[in-house]
Design a protein around this motif. Structure first.
Motif, PDB file in Angstrom:
ATOM      1  N   ILE A 139      30.036  71.059  41.367  1.00  0.00           N
ATOM      2  CA  ILE A 139      28.965  70.685  42.331  1.00  0.00           C
ATOM      3  C   ILE A 139      28.000  70.345  41.844  1.00  0.00           C
ATOM      4  O   ILE A 139      27.783  70.974  41.031  1.00  0.00           O
ATOM      5  CB  ILE A 139      29.426  71.762  43.023  1.00  0.00           C
ATOM      6  CG1 ILE A 139      30.868  71.877  44.235  1.00  0.00           C
ATOM      7  CG2 ILE A 139      28.634  71.402  44.196  1.00  0.00           C
ATOM      8  CD1 ILE A 139      30.708  73.650  44.837  1.00  0.00           C
TER       9      ILE A 139
ATOM     10  N   GLN B 212      24.370  64.667  49.506  1.00  0.00           N
ATOM     11  CA  GLN B 212      25.376  65.777  49.457  1.00  0.00           C
ATOM     12  C   GLN B 212      25.956  65.785  51.232  1.00  0.00           C
ATOM     13  O   GLN B 212      26.853  66.260  51.526  1.00  0.00           O
ATOM     14  CB  GLN B 212      25.559  66.927  48.862  1.00  0.00           C
ATOM     15  CG  GLN B 212      25.519  66.612  47.582  1.00  0.00           C
ATOM     16  CD  GLN B 212      25.082  67.591  46.899  1.00  0.00           C
ATOM     17  OE1 GLN B 212      24.329  68.541  46.870  1.00  0.00           O
ATOM     18  NE2 GLN B 212      25.859  67.644  45.289  1.00  0.00           N
TER      19      GLN B 212
ATOM     20  N   TYR C  99      32.573  71.976  50.684  1.00  0.00           N
ATOM     21  CA  TYR C  99      32.624  71.696  49.369  1.00  0.00           C
ATOM     22  C   TYR C  99      32.968  72.918  48.707  1.00  0.00           C
ATOM     23  O   TYR C  99      32.767  73.997  49.831  1.00  0.00           O
ATOM     24  CB  TYR C  99      31.031  71.654  48.948  1.00  0.00           C
ATOM     25  CG  TYR C  99      30.167  70.567  48.671  1.00  0.00           C
ATOM     26  CD1 TYR C  99      31.021  69.942  47.506  1.00  0.00           C
ATOM     27  CD2 TYR C  99      29.383  70.092  50.065  1.00  0.00           C
ATOM     28  CE1 TYR C  99      29.886  68.235  48.344  1.00  0.00           C
ATOM     29  CE2 TYR C  99      29.098  68.946  50.595  1.00  0.00           C
ATOM     30  CZ  TYR C  99      28.961  67.714  49.536  1.00  0.00           C
ATOM     31  OH  TYR C  99      28.482  67.055  49.545  1.00  0.00           O
TER      32      TYR C  99
ATOM     33  N   SER D 237      29.505  64.956  53.151  1.00  0.00           N
ATOM     34  CA  SER D 237      30.370  66.217  53.416  1.00  0.00           C
ATOM     35  C   SER D 237      30.005  67.258  53.837  1.00  0.00           C
ATOM     36  O   SER D 237      28.759  68.035  53.703  1.00  0.00           O
ATOM     37  CB  SER D 237      31.425  66.604  52.341  1.00  0.00           C
ATOM     38  OG  SER D 237      32.224  67.115  52.401  1.00  0.00           O
TER      39      SER D 237
END
Length: 515
Positions: free
Chosen positions: A172, A195, A202, A199
């Motif tokens: 990540i 980020q 994660y 989305s």
């Protein structure tokens, strides 16, 4: 008959004197509740001790059982259950609980209390692979309140002093995993605006390695919650709980199923999630979901989704589960700003453990071994799809044959994208990464065209640091990304399947001067 009166008075007086004497030295001639001393025991770390505890309870009074000890965190891995005649103490000790300990067992009933103790030696086990104690399967984070995320990681391994804990690719971007002890670590991450826009979900991919066994993987899903932008078109998804009924008693060996019907006019962006807790929320009308455990749903058929709550409770025990179901739609195919989220009110059911492990048949979707009747949840060798049964099991799915392009399954091994449309294949859990250069003041256009019969593949644009810049996650046969580049540099396209979708595709990227 005067001749007999005297002797009776003498016997009566003697009995009275005996009772008084017994009372004077602390003995009860008619003992009530008494917990009998259990046997001392020895148990190895990561093995389960079952210790019977007897009780003398002449009145048959219902008893409440408990235990106490100075063993750290014992309440996490031990429990006691019993009846009016006795109890069973069950303990699966951690490596941190090695040593000799005294555990006291207490019974209470009808105003009476009795206790007895046992000495239990916790010893190291034989050869064993690492096991993740934490984190669990996932958690929700409200980044509008707490912009940074901390995830504690703890591994149990009884025959090694130090375990290597690390991330599996892809890492990540911006996250940092620091070792905090011989078998502990801390993951720290402050998601960037890009980020968050790309989305809301994660996955932290971890693995533990003792360099004796194969590295043990563990995935932790992080759902990032924030408010939907105002004025967004579209409607939120609908969620209907199919089972269990409110307050129902659900019997299972170890994993308790929740079924939900989730519908949306466009479709969901990711699998719905089940938030669950054994602790009632402090504010049921607005529960703090960051305090709940999180489990993603798996598709069943049509709009039906299934999730399982795995509970460490023994046969005959029960626990009340509080849960919330949440789903996010895909109204904004370029990101998350205009996606709509729906969550149900807090529901409850009573989980009743029957013992015997999971109930899911071979090839059924799963997230943990506890769900499966054969005790194994694995990705099959042929299809890569995770289900109950060993990896070699043939679940009837079609075998996915990867392309002959060099291994470009991670960001760090992105393959240079050839000029013109390029044919390739994505298999379940096997993303493709393509790299290319863009010059100053150019407009990039990337197009992903799916072969007939290919599942739902999506497209992302990442910068040279791995940060998601743009996303195209529609449900049609084509995904397109446009991005204006002011200062040139390296970029990467990621092709991935929604819910392990797979199949062939064509990918192309072109540039043109900015107007």
């Amino acid at each position: 008959m005067p001749g007999r009166a005297g002797p009776r008075r003498t016997i009566g007086a003697a009995l009275a004197l005996g009772v008084a004497l017994l009372a004077s030295i602390g003995c009860d001639p008619s003992p009530g509740l008494t917990v009998l001393k259990p046997n001392d025991a020895t148990v190895a770390v990561n093995e389960t001790l079952r210790l019977p505890i007897g009780a003398s309870n002449p009145d048959g009074t219902p008893l409440s059982w408990s235990f106490r000890s100075d063993v750290p965190d014992i309440e996490r891995v031990a429990r006691i259950s019993g009846t009016s005649m006795g109890a069973e103490f069950v303990w699966t000790p951690l490596a941190s609980q090695l040593g000799t300990h005294v555990v006291t067992f207490v019974a209470e009933g009808d105003g009476e209390t009795s206790s007895a103790s046992a000495t239990i030696d916790v010893v190291t086990s034989a050869d064993s692979a690492p096991t993740f104690l934490q984190p669990g399967s996932g958690r929700s984070y409200d980044v509008s309140i707490t912009p940074c995320i901390d995830v504690d990681v703890e591994v149990r391994d009884d025959d090694d002093l130090v375990i290597d804990i690390r991330q599996r690719p892809p890492d990540i971007v911006g996250g940092r995993l620091d070792l905090t002890g011989d078998k502990t670590a801390l993951f720290h991450w402050c998601p960037s605006d890009d980020q968050l826009a790309a989305s809301e979900r994660y996955t932290l991919r971890l693995e533990a390695d003792d360099y004796t066994h194969a590295p043990v993987p563990h995935d932790f899903v992080m759902v990032l919650r924030r408010q939907t932008a105002p004025g967004c078109p579209g409607t939120a998804p609908s969620i209907a709980v199919v089972s269990p009924a409110p307050g129902a008693r659900v019997t299972s060996g170890a994993a308790f199923e929740v079924l939900a019907d989730v519908q949306d006019d466009v479709g969901v962006r990711d699998a719905p999630v089940l938030h669950w807790s054994l602790t009632p929320p402090a504010a049921p009308d607005s529960p703090d979901l960051s305090t709940f455990e999180l489990v993603p749903f798996a598709p069943v058929e049509g709009n039906l989704w299934s999730a399982h709550v795995s509970l460490p409770i023994e046969a005959g025990s029960e626990a009340t589960v509080h849960y919330v179901i949440e789903a996010t739609d895909n109204d904004d195919v370029t990101g998350t700003a205009c996606d709509h989220r729906t969550q149900t009110a807090v529901g409850t059911f009573v989980a009743v453990a029957t013992g015997g492990g999971g109930t899911q048949p071979p090839c059924a979707p799963c997230l943990s071994d506890a769900e499966c009747a054969d005790g194994v949840c694995a990705a099959t060798t042929a299809t890569g799809i995770t289900g109950c049964g060993p990896a070699t099991l043939d679940c009837g799915g079609s075998m996915c044959v990867d392309d002959d392009i060099v291994d470009n399954d991670t960001f760090g091994r992105a393959e240079p994208l050839p000029f013109g449309a390029t044919a390739a294949t994505v298999c379940p859990g096997d993303d493709d990464y393509w790299s290319f250069l863009v010059f100053d003041r150019e407009r990039l256009t990337a197009t992903l065209t799916l072969d007939p019969g290919t599942g739902d593949l999506d497209l992302q644009l990442l910068d040279e640091a791995g940060v998601v810049v743009r996303t195209s996650a529609g449900t049609g046969s084509t995904e397109t990304i446009e991005h204006d580049v002011v200062e040139g540099g390296a970029y990467v396209l990621r092709v991935y399947g929604f819910l392990d979708a797979s199949g062939g595709y064509l990918i192309d990227a072109t540039t043109a001067p900015l107007p």
